[in-house]
Design a protein around this motif. Structure first.
Motif, short mmCIF file in Angstrom:
data_model
loop_
_atom_site.label_atom_id
_atom_site.label_comp_id
_atom_site.label_asym_id
_atom_site.label_seq_id
_atom_site.Cartn_x
_atom_site.Cartn_y
_atom_site.Cartn_z
N VAL A 108 -13.44 20.34 24.21
CA VAL A 108 -14.78 20.84 23.91
C VAL A 108 -14.71 21.87 22.80
O VAL A 108 -13.88 22.77 22.84
N GLY A 109 -15.59 21.73 21.83
CA GLY A 109 -15.77 22.75 20.80
C GLY A 109 -17.10 23.43 21.03
O GLY A 109 -18.14 22.76 21.10
N LEU A 110 -17.08 24.74 21.21
CA LEU A 110 -18.30 25.52 21.41
C LEU A 110 -18.52 26.42 20.22
O LEU A 110 -17.56 26.92 19.63
N VAL A 111 -19.77 26.65 19.87
CA VAL A 111 -20.11 27.59 18.81
C VAL A 111 -21.16 28.56 19.34
O VAL A 111 -22.03 28.17 20.12
N CYS A 112 -21.03 29.80 18.95
CA CYS A 112 -22.00 30.82 19.31
C CYS A 112 -23.13 30.79 18.28
O CYS A 112 -22.86 30.79 17.07
N VAL A 113 -24.38 30.74 18.75
CA VAL A 113 -25.52 30.71 17.84
C VAL A 113 -26.52 31.79 18.23
O VAL A 113 -26.59 32.20 19.39
N ALA A 114 -27.29 32.23 17.25
CA ALA A 114 -28.40 33.14 17.52
C ALA A 114 -29.48 32.35 18.24
O ALA A 114 -29.83 31.24 17.83
N ALA A 115 -30.00 32.88 19.32
CA ALA A 115 -30.97 32.15 20.15
C ALA A 115 -32.25 31.82 19.39
O ALA A 115 -32.85 30.78 19.62
N ASP A 116 -32.67 32.69 18.48
CA ASP A 116 -33.94 32.47 17.79
C ASP A 116 -33.82 31.48 16.62
O ASP A 116 -34.75 30.73 16.36
N SER A 117 -32.68 31.43 15.96
CA SER A 117 -32.54 30.56 14.79
C SER A 117 -31.62 29.37 15.01
O SER A 117 -31.61 28.43 14.21
N LEU A 118 -30.80 29.44 16.05
CA LEU A 118 -29.76 28.43 16.33
C LEU A 118 -28.73 28.32 15.20
O LEU A 118 -28.05 27.33 15.06
N ARG A 119 -28.58 29.39 14.43
CA ARG A 119 -27.58 29.45 13.37
C ARG A 119 -26.32 30.12 13.93
O ARG A 119 -26.40 31.04 14.74
N PRO A 120 -25.15 29.66 13.49
CA PRO A 120 -23.91 30.26 13.97
C PRO A 120 -23.87 31.76 13.73
O PRO A 120 -24.35 32.25 12.70
N THR A 121 -23.31 32.47 14.69
CA THR A 121 -23.15 33.91 14.60
C THR A 121 -21.88 34.30 15.36
O THR A 121 -21.39 33.54 16.19
N ARG A 122 -21.36 35.47 15.06
CA ARG A 122 -20.13 35.93 15.72
C ARG A 122 -20.33 36.04 17.22
O ARG A 122 -21.40 36.41 17.69
N LEU A 123 -19.27 35.73 17.95
CA LEU A 123 -19.29 35.95 19.39
C LEU A 123 -19.47 37.44 19.66
O LEU A 123 -18.86 38.27 18.97
N PRO A 124 -20.29 37.80 20.64
CA PRO A 124 -20.42 39.22 20.98
C PRO A 124 -19.07 39.81 21.38
O PRO A 124 -18.21 39.11 21.94
N GLN A 125 -18.88 41.07 21.07
CA GLN A 125 -17.60 41.74 21.27
C GLN A 125 -17.05 41.60 22.70
O GLN A 125 -15.86 41.35 22.86
N PRO A 126 -17.86 41.75 23.75
CA PRO A 126 -17.27 41.61 25.09
C PRO A 126 -16.60 40.24 25.31
O PRO A 126 -15.56 40.16 25.96
N TRP A 127 -17.16 39.19 24.75
CA TRP A 127 -16.58 37.86 24.88
C TRP A 127 -15.31 37.74 24.04
O TRP A 127 -14.32 37.21 24.51
N ARG A 128 -15.35 38.26 22.82
CA ARG A 128 -14.16 38.22 21.96
C ARG A 128 -13.01 38.98 22.61
O ARG A 128 -11.88 38.53 22.62
N ALA A 129 -13.32 40.16 23.15
CA ALA A 129 -12.28 40.98 23.76
C ALA A 129 -11.68 40.29 24.99
O ALA A 129 -10.46 40.24 25.15
N ALA A 130 -12.54 39.73 25.83
CA ALA A 130 -12.05 39.10 27.06
C ALA A 130 -11.28 37.81 26.78
O ALA A 130 -10.32 37.49 27.48
N LEU A 131 -11.69 37.08 25.78
CA LEU A 131 -11.08 35.78 25.48
C LEU A 131 -9.90 35.88 24.50
O LEU A 131 -9.08 34.97 24.43
N GLY A 132 -9.81 37.00 23.79
CA GLY A 132 -8.84 37.13 22.70
C GLY A 132 -7.39 36.85 23.04
O GLY A 132 -6.69 36.24 22.24
N ASP A 133 -6.94 37.24 24.20
CA ASP A 133 -5.53 37.07 24.56
C ASP A 133 -5.26 35.79 25.34
O ASP A 133 -4.14 35.57 25.79
N LEU A 134 -6.29 34.96 25.49
CA LEU A 134 -6.14 33.81 26.36
C LEU A 134 -5.82 32.50 25.67
O LEU A 134 -5.53 31.51 26.33
N ALA A 135 -5.91 32.46 24.35
CA ALA A 135 -5.66 31.20 23.63
C ALA A 135 -4.23 30.73 23.89
O ALA A 135 -3.30 31.53 23.89
N THR A 136 -4.08 29.43 24.14
CA THR A 136 -2.75 28.88 24.45
C THR A 136 -2.26 28.03 23.29
O THR A 136 -2.99 27.60 22.47
#
Length: 136
Positions: A108-136
């Motif tokens: 699965v490929g997921l992309v973070c988008v702005a809810a109002d425009s559906l344009r790609p945007t950076r993942l919010p910091q809490p998600w980046r921080a929590a997921l950052g060390d988990l990539a295998t």
């Protein structure tokens, strides 16, 4: 997502065709539930992303390899692993298991988008921080 023991699934009658075999689209539904619950277990539910950051995760690509059928009343487990994390997107591998037997592999490929425009945007910091060390 973080290594987990998996998300349990039971194959119900409405998940199957007339022969008692799980309908192929249900694997996608089960994978979605497992992804959602993995984030929730990390304290990062989708509702927080939407309410506090006006962003959401959407599927941009999905690939399913069906290995063996799931059948009525079987107990399954869906595991979710983070493969790659980028500024606005992530790639996951999910596996549907019956005991030790692999029934399906899902990429699965997921992309973070702005809810109002559906344009790609950076993942919010809490998600980046929590997921950052988990990539295998």
């Amino acid at each position: 997502m973080k290594p987990d023991d998996g998300f349990p699934i039971r194959v119900y009658f409405d998940d199957t065709d007339a022969g008692g075999v799980a309908y192929h689209a249900n694997y996608l539904k089960w994978a979605e539930r497992a992804r959602t619950e993995s984030l929730r277990a990390m304290g990062l539910p989708h509702s927080l992303m939407m309410e506090s950051y006006n962003t959401m995760l959407v599927v941009r690509r999905i690939e399913v390899e069906y290995v063996a059928p799931a059948r009525l009343d079987e107990a399954l487990l869906v595991t979710t692993r983070l493969r790659d994390l980028r500024a606005a997107s992530m790639d996951l591998t999910q596996t549907v298991l019956r005991g030790e037997a692999v029934l399906a592999r899902i990429r699965v490929g997921l992309v973070c988008v702005a809810a109002d425009s559906l344009r790609p945007t950076r993942l919010p910091q809490p998600w980046r921080a929590a997921l950052g060390d988990l990539a295998t």
